[in-house]
Enzyme design. Sequence first.
Site, PDB file in Angstrom:
ATOM      1  CE  LYS A 126      -4.753  -1.838   1.131  1.00 34.67           C
ATOM      2  NZ  LYS A 126      -5.257  -1.777   1.975  1.00 34.67           N
ATOM      3  CE  LYS A 217      -6.737  -7.534  -1.395  1.00 34.74           C
ATOM      4  NZ  LYS A 217      -6.861  -7.587  -0.255  1.00 34.74           N
ATOM      5  CE  LYS A 220     -12.777  -3.053   0.743  1.00 33.63           C
ATOM      6  NZ  LYS A 220     -12.831  -3.233   1.518  1.00 33.63           N
TER       7      LYS A 220
HETATM    8  P1  ATP Z   1      -8.534  -2.945   0.170  1.00 37.00           P
HETATM    9  O1  ATP Z   1      -8.730  -2.998  -1.369  1.00 37.00           O
HETATM   10  O2  ATP Z   1      -8.507  -1.766   0.573  1.00 37.00           O
HETATM   11  O3  ATP Z   1      -7.489  -3.915   0.767  1.00 37.00           O
HETATM   12  P2  ATP Z   1      -9.681  -5.382   0.304  1.00 37.00           P
HETATM   13  O4  ATP Z   1     -11.073  -5.273  -1.091  1.00 37.00           O
HETATM   14  O5  ATP Z   1      -8.101  -6.574   0.313  1.00 37.00           O
HETATM   15  O6  ATP Z   1      -9.578  -4.637   0.662  1.00 37.00           O
HETATM   16  P3  ATP Z   1     -10.509  -5.467   3.244  1.00 37.00           P
HETATM   17  O7  ATP Z   1     -11.548  -4.666   3.531  1.00 37.00           O
HETATM   18  O8  ATP Z   1      -9.122  -5.847   3.268  1.00 37.00           O
HETATM   19  O9  ATP Z   1     -10.952  -6.186   1.507  1.00 37.00           O
HETATM   20  O10 ATP Z   1     -10.657  -6.979   3.470  1.00 37.00           O
HETATM   21  C1  ATP Z   1     -11.656  -7.669   3.658  1.00 37.00           C
HETATM   22  C2  ATP Z   1     -11.764  -9.649   4.214  1.00 37.00           C
HETATM   23  O11 ATP Z   1     -11.741 -10.150   2.734  1.00 37.00           O
HETATM   24  C3  ATP Z   1     -10.614  -9.831   4.112  1.00 37.00           C
HETATM   25  O12 ATP Z   1     -11.049 -10.656   5.100  1.00 37.00           O
HETATM   26  C4  ATP Z   1      -9.577  -9.819   3.580  1.00 37.00           C
HETATM   27  O13 ATP Z   1      -8.757 -10.805   3.719  1.00 37.00           O
HETATM   28  C5  ATP Z   1     -10.750 -10.713   2.295  1.00 37.00           C
HETATM   29  N1  ATP Z   1     -10.831 -11.000   1.234  1.00 37.00           N
HETATM   30  C6  ATP Z   1     -10.244  -9.739   0.259  1.00 37.00           C
HETATM   31  N2  ATP Z   1     -10.540 -10.080  -0.721  1.00 37.00           N
HETATM   32  C7  ATP Z   1     -10.294 -10.836  -1.266  1.00 37.00           C
HETATM   33  C8  ATP Z   1      -9.470 -11.444  -1.919  1.00 37.00           C
HETATM   34  N3  ATP Z   1      -9.833 -11.471  -3.776  1.00 37.00           N
HETATM   35  N4  ATP Z   1      -9.970 -12.665  -1.976  1.00 37.00           N
HETATM   36  C9  ATP Z   1     -10.202 -13.916  -0.834  1.00 37.00           C
HETATM   37  N5  ATP Z   1     -10.139 -12.825   0.343  1.00 37.00           N
HETATM   38  C10 ATP Z   1     -10.582 -11.607   0.155  1.00 37.00           C
END
Ligand code: ATP
Length: 355
Positions: A126, A217, A220
């Site tokens: 990040k 991955k 968001k």
């Molecule tokens: P950001 O991109 O803002 O970090 P994010 O999309 O990774 O957000 P988080 O809020 O960080 O989402 O994650 C919320 C939950 O969803 C966490 O437990 C994370 O491990 C899970 N998660 C996020 N993205 C994935 C993914 N692509 N596959 C499986 N689990 C995920």
Amino acid sequence: MPEASSPIGGTAAPAPRVFSGIQPTADSFHLGNYLGALRQWVSLQDSHEAFYCVVDLHAITVEHDPAVLRRRTKVAIAQLFAMGVDPERATVFAQSHVPEHAELAWVLGCLTGFGEAGRMTQFKDKSSKQGSAGTSVGLFTYPILQAADILLYTPEPGPDEQALRVPVGEDQRQHLELTRTLAGRFNHRFGTTFVEPEAYIPAGAAKITDLQEPTAKMSKSASSPQGIVDVLEEPGPMRKKIMRAVTDTGTEVVYDEEKKAGVTNLLRIYSALEGTAIGDLETRYAGAGYGQFKKDLAQLVLDTFTPIRERTLELLGDEAELDRLLARGAERASRVAVRTMETVRDRVGFVGRGH
Ligand code: ATP
Ligand code: LTN
């Protein structure tokens, strides 16, 4: 022997605890969040005493707009209830409503090495995206606040201690390890206070990848709109995105992480949503080509998310009720957090206020 745990309200030993958090950093959760974490939140509330937190303090570690944060926090809460998290059984709350989170983070920060925090890969990712001028100290200490979130809800440690489970996706494993290390370090220095939490990572769906960039991955903050399937997405665009997901040359629907990352990701999603083994899906689609496979998958995603979207919109239509549920969650979470923090203050050596 400790008695087997029973559902909440039973007469045997108390249920194990579960704690998890999610950031309100988008207008909707996505398929990765749902399969990697949130679906487990719903199922674990049956067998655990559940605490689920929308981590708005974490959301300000990167630049944000206050009005947007406020709206996203409400949308996040509404989606959790719409997915089936039950406010009667689970404690659902906003992190900023329980100030002990920030207080415990300070104490744990004083037990964390600078180099140790610097090794967190999520920070490295990040901060490289923000650039050094835009990287806040908050982003650096983010995992310590996460450790505090979890450890505030520790069950009573001891020979019959209950587990503390944390359902998250694979990307959070390193933060969970840090949390365990900090719990152990605190216990060693100041006396046993915390149960070491366990990561609860679903096999198979732990990492859902971007539909357009199947080696990255689904995220968001990092995925393009075409790469991400939002829970609250309208049916038309949702179907299109799945039909346009990157597949590979060839036509066979087979699992091969190296050579067919796109199809493999879609197979994982299909398997997790329908509860069918990947091998059975390969057999079902043998010779059928990508088109039919994607069409069926799109329908499956739609069938899963349409009721959640409709219920979320309904809940957002009654803000007073959402606020009431949030206040109740904060009150329940505070009861536990305040007690843990009293013990921590005492163990660390802070002078009591002497009522
Ligand atoms: P950001 O991109 O803002 O970090 P994010 O999309 O990774 O957000 P988080 O809020 O960080 O989402 O994650 C919320 C939950 O969803 C966490 O437990 C994370 O491990 C899970 N998660 C996020 N993205 C994935 C993914 N692509 N596959 C499986 N689990 C995920
Ligand atoms: N860092 C997590 C969100 C998060 C969390 C938590 C998850 C904050 N506090 C406590 C589990 C337990 C993320 O980025 N997904």
